[in-house]
Design an enzyme around this catalytic site. Structure first.
Site, mmCIF file in Angstrom:
data_model
loop_
_atom_site.group_PDB
_atom_site.id
_atom_site.type_symbol
_atom_site.label_atom_id
_atom_site.label_comp_id
_atom_site.label_asym_id
_atom_site.label_seq_id
_atom_site.Cartn_x
_atom_site.Cartn_y
_atom_site.Cartn_z
ATOM 1 N N SER A 104 0.803 -1.222 0.000
ATOM 2 C CA SER A 104 0.000 0.000 0.000
ATOM 3 C C SER A 104 0.834 1.270 0.000
ATOM 4 O O SER A 104 0.291 2.355 -0.225
ATOM 5 C CB SER A 104 -0.935 0.017 1.217
ATOM 6 O OG SER A 104 -0.213 0.288 2.396
ATOM 7 N N LYS A 150 1.452 4.068 7.239
ATOM 8 C CA LYS A 150 0.631 4.884 6.344
ATOM 9 C C LYS A 150 1.077 6.348 6.430
ATOM 10 O O LYS A 150 1.843 6.737 7.308
ATOM 11 C CB LYS A 150 -0.852 4.799 6.741
ATOM 12 C CG LYS A 150 -1.505 3.447 6.480
ATOM 13 C CD LYS A 150 -1.735 3.198 5.011
ATOM 14 C CE LYS A 150 -2.489 1.895 4.789
ATOM 15 N NZ LYS A 150 -1.676 0.720 5.146
#
Length: 210
Positions: free
Chosen positions: A124, A161
């Site tokens: 991701s 993230k």
């Protein structure tokens, strides 16, 4: 008893200097002489010069404690950061703590205990160059600014993230359009630390993961 081979002795010199550098205590040439039991300072100096020629040490200029490890900057303090395990770079997943040695890191003003490393699983964050199998070096801190790359925990799960504050909500944003952002109440998210460096070992990348 025969003399110790020069290469073996030099390896001991390197190990001593490396350990002192990683502890933030660069040795003088005389300290190297005393630690290895050389009769003359010049012997220690010759071994250090050969280690520089071999690329195992870098010599500073005009400093009694002027040696450093390759890749560290002049005046930098190198410490050993523990590799604590794996962290997903995908959907939230159980954090895996699996201690796997230590990594030399430029402390950048941080205390040794403030730094740790995690191996990344998942894709991701490929948009910012973080690939599966990479090591992220993290500085422990409980807060983050918009745009910081963070390791965040929700309950017993963790992820790496990009951090965004949305009022009373927090967005943990992926850097890959194939993944959706994770948006949660701010109180449900704990920031474990900020990613300050990414390291890659060629051939170490695994599968896509979570």
């Amino acid at each position: 008893m025969g003399r110790t081979p020069a290469g073996e002795t030099r390896g001991k010199v390197f190990a001593f200097v490396r350990d002192r550098l990683l502890a933030g205590q660069p040795p003088t040439v005389r300290e190297v002489q005393e630690a290895l039991g050389f009769r003359a300072v010049r012997t220690a100096q010759q071994h250090l010069e050969r280690l520089v020629e071999e690329g195992r040490l870098v010599a500073g200029r005009h400093r009694a404690r002027g040696y450093r490890l390759p890749g560290s900057s002049e005046g930098a303090r190198t410490v050993l950061a523990p590799v604590l395990g794996r962290v997903p770079a995908g959907a939230l997943d159980a954090a895996v703590e699996d201690p796997d040695g230590y990594l030399p890191v430029d402390a950048r003003g941080a205390a040794a205990g403030d730094l740790f490393a995690l191996r990344v699983r998942g894709e991701s964050m490929t948009g910012v160059g973080i690939l599966p199998g990479d090591l992220v070096i993290v500085r422990r801190q409980p807060t983050a600014r918009n745009g910081d790359l963070v390791v965040a925990r929700v309950g017993d799960e963790a992820t790496v993230k990009t951090f965004r504050s949305r009022g009373r909500r927090v967005e943990l944003r992926p850097e890959n359009p194939a993944f959706a952002p994770i948006v949660l109440d701010a109180g449900a998210v704990a920031i474990l630390g900020k990613v300050i460096e990414v390291r890659r070992i060629l051939g170490a990348h695994g599968g896509a993961g979570a």
